[in-house]
Write an enzyme that holds these catalytic residues in place. Structure first.
Site, PDB file in Angstrom:
ATOM      1  N   PRO A  79     -11.281  -4.734  -9.629  1.00  0.00           N
ATOM      2  CA  PRO A  79     -11.077  -6.185  -9.490  1.00  0.00           C
ATOM      3  C   PRO A  79      -9.879  -6.733 -10.264  1.00  0.00           C
ATOM      4  O   PRO A  79      -9.315  -7.752  -9.874  1.00  0.00           O
ATOM      5  CB  PRO A  79     -12.379  -6.783 -10.018  1.00  0.00           C
TER       6      PRO A  79
ATOM      7  N   GLY B 250       5.442   0.133  -1.200  1.00  0.00           N
ATOM      8  CA  GLY B 250       4.269  -0.426  -0.531  1.00  0.00           C
ATOM      9  C   GLY B 250       4.302  -1.937  -0.508  1.00  0.00           C
ATOM     10  O   GLY B 250       5.231  -2.559  -1.008  1.00  0.00           O
TER      11      GLY B 250
ATOM     12  N   GLU C 169       6.164  -0.136   5.191  1.00  0.00           N
ATOM     13  CA  GLU C 169       6.652  -0.500   3.859  1.00  0.00           C
ATOM     14  C   GLU C 169       7.510   0.615   3.255  1.00  0.00           C
ATOM     15  O   GLU C 169       8.528   0.345   2.626  1.00  0.00           O
ATOM     16  CB  GLU C 169       5.478  -0.831   2.931  1.00  0.00           C
TER      17      GLU C 169
ATOM     18  N   GLU D 153      11.373  -0.335   2.343  1.00  0.00           N
ATOM     19  CA  GLU D 153      11.785  -0.384   0.943  1.00  0.00           C
ATOM     20  C   GLU D 153      12.681   0.765   0.510  1.00  0.00           C
ATOM     21  O   GLU D 153      13.464   0.611  -0.418  1.00  0.00           O
ATOM     22  CB  GLU D 153      10.546  -0.439   0.047  1.00  0.00           C
TER      23      GLU D 153
ATOM     24  N   GLU E  73      16.187  -0.292  -6.825  1.00  0.00           N
ATOM     25  CA  GLU E  73      16.604   1.098  -7.017  1.00  0.00           C
ATOM     26  C   GLU E  73      15.493   1.999  -6.500  1.00  0.00           C
ATOM     27  O   GLU E  73      14.313   1.658  -6.612  1.00  0.00           O
ATOM     28  CB  GLU E  73      16.825   1.358  -8.514  1.00  0.00           C
TER      29      GLU E  73
END
Length: 150
Positions: free
Chosen positions: A86, A43, A59, A63, A119
């Protein structure tokens, strides 16, 4: 309309993917800091003008080089959850939308680490509890929410 990165208040948005097949989940080991060497969900940040779901697919492909067509992933999409604590990220206030894909079939799609990951691997779900300390930020918690690890 302003052409700027998406944010909610003083928060930035990211999109992640939990990809499950059989009793395994797709994870990547981070190549860079923060979190270098820790396992994480594929992500990253949502780009300007991009929808969150599209960012998750982009993503995931960037990736992991997952060997599936986007339409296959769309057909196997099951759910999305927002993670907005938060203090969930050391990079500041980052709200993420995590997309859950449960792949059908018995063959594992080809994967190869790229972009921000050094990896990638299909990890057996029954191994994840023993790996809790090896995860980046709240990614173990996210997996627990989707997979019921605890």
């Amino acid at each position: 309309m302003i052409d700027a990165p998406p944010f909610v208040g003083t928060s930035y948005g990211s999109a992640d993917a939990v990809v499950k097949i059989n009793n395994s989940v797709l994870l990547g080991k981070r190549k860079n800091y923060p979190g270098k060497g820790l396992w994480a969900l594929p992500g990253g940040f949502v780009e300007t003008g991009e929808r969150v779901f599209t960012a998750a697919l982009r993503e995931l492909k960037e990736e992991t080089q997952i060997g599936l067509m986007p339409v296959s992933l769309i057909n196997d999409f099951k759910a999305v959850k927002v993670f907005d604590h938060p203090k969930r990220s050391c990079r500041g206030r980052v709200i993420t939308h995590v997309h859950f894909f449960e792949l059908r079939g018995v063959k594992f799609p080809a994967i190869q680490a790229a972009d921000d990951l050094e990896e990638v691997a299909w990890i057996a779900i029954d191994r994840l509890n023993d790996m809790e300390e090896l995860f980046f930020e709240d990614h173990f918690h996210i997996l627990n929410e989707f997979l019921g690890l605890r």
